[in-house]
Design an enzyme around this catalytic site. Structure first.
Site, PDB file in Angstrom:
ATOM      1  N   SER A 140       0.859  -1.187   0.000  1.00 33.06           N
ATOM      2  CA  SER A 140       0.000   0.000   0.000  1.00 33.06           C
ATOM      3  C   SER A 140       0.890   1.229   0.000  1.00 33.06           C
ATOM      4  O   SER A 140       2.061   1.162   0.404  1.00 33.06           O
ATOM      5  CB  SER A 140      -0.889   0.011   1.249  1.00 33.06           C
ATOM      6  N   TYR A 153      -2.475  -0.855  10.171  1.00 38.28           N
ATOM      7  CA  TYR A 153      -2.432  -1.122   8.729  1.00 38.28           C
ATOM      8  C   TYR A 153      -1.096  -0.655   8.165  1.00 38.28           C
ATOM      9  O   TYR A 153      -0.426  -1.381   7.414  1.00 38.28           O
ATOM     10  CB  TYR A 153      -3.592  -0.391   8.064  1.00 38.28           C
ATOM     11  N   LYS A 157       1.745  -3.092   6.597  1.00 37.55           N
ATOM     12  CA  LYS A 157       2.157  -2.939   5.203  1.00 37.55           C
ATOM     13  C   LYS A 157       3.656  -2.634   5.092  1.00 37.55           C
ATOM     14  O   LYS A 157       4.314  -3.062   4.140  1.00 37.55           O
ATOM     15  CB  LYS A 157       1.328  -1.853   4.525  1.00 37.55           C
TER      16      LYS A 157
END
Length: 275
Positions: A140, A153, A157
């Site tokens: 991401s 998150y 990532k």
């Protein structure tokens, strides 16, 4: 002749969103694909669309048994595995760091990082004896720039990129390339869920286009094109890299999502929708 003629792939989270687009692109390029997902109903549409080129294996990417079984289906049904795409994901824990629970941490990291680890592990075990293969993981832009995603998150990532670069060093001598893609804000069902709106894709696309240096919103097909490139011989000298597909979002620094205010919780989204 497609760039992936005769290749066998496994795509986790392949039933919807970016994963679905990857499956469509791979089949169009000549590959056969195992769709590893929890959503059997969504996968049924892919099976109807692509017939014998696609198999479905119900897969929870946090379960080593399930991930191993998905790789096993590729080998048993098609004879080998050439490409592993670790794509399944959720948004996970949101809210202030001081209010983030250990339970939401465990769920978020289990899906986003453990799932990539398991897919990489079992793909590597199957690819090493044949002396070839490609492993691609969906990271991401949150893995490239802080503030573009929720805390956990973002951390997970970043972990995906670290794992990608480290494993590329180990597996390169075995003829296996290991890379990642980093999509920016992309028009998928998860984009709509994140923004708390019920707009049509066209309306979401218009919003995202305003944040792109190119003035055009990224679609799942754009990400799938990048994944297909990395899976193909055109990327034969590319390993240990992260291909950013974000319309210049990280170059301009114009958008920082605010996931850190308000109440805490876990956003799961639709399987396969990374953005």
């Amino acid at each position: 002749m497609g760039r992936l003629d005769g290749r066998i792939a496994v795509v986790t989270g392949g039933a919807s969103g970016i994963g679905e687009a990857i499956v469509d692109r791979f089949v169009a390029e000549g590959a056969s694909v195992v769709v590893a997902d929890l959503d059997q109903e969504a996968a049924a549409a892919l099976l109807d669309r692509h017939g014998d080129s696609v198999r479905f294996q119900r897969t929870d990417v946090t379960s080593e048994h399930d991930v191993a079984a998905a790789v096993g289906v590729a080998v048993s049904e098609f004879g080998r595995i050439d490409v592993m795409v670790n794509n399944a994901g959720i948004v996970g824990a949101v809210g202030p760091i001081a209010q983030t629970s250990v339970e939401s941490y465990d769920e978020t990291v289990s899906v986003l990082l453990k799932g990539v680890f398991l897919g990489t592990k079992h793909a590597a075990a199957a690819m090493q004896p044949q002396g070839s293969g490609v492993i691609i993981s969906t990271a991401s832009t949150a893995a490239v720039v802080g503030g573009l995603g929720p805390h956990l998150y973002t951390a997970a990532k970043h972990g995906v990129l670290g794992l990608t670069r480290s494993v590329a060093n180990e597996l390169g001598p075995h003829g296996i390339r290991v890379n990642a893609v980093a999509p920016g804000s992309t028009v998928t069902p998860m984009t709509t869920n994140l923004r708390g709106v019920t707009e049509a894709d066209e309306a979401v696309a218009a919003r995202l286009a305003e944040r792109s240096l190119l003035g055009v919103a990224a679609l799942a097909d754009d990400v799938a094109a990048g994944v297909a490139y990395l899976a193909s011989d055109d990327a034969g000298q590319v390993t240990g890299q992260c291909l950013v597909i974000d319309g210049g979002q990280t170059a301009s620094g114009t958008e920082v999502h605010r996931f850190h205010a308000g109440s805490s919780g876990v956003l799961r989204g639709a399987p396969g929708d990374e953005h």
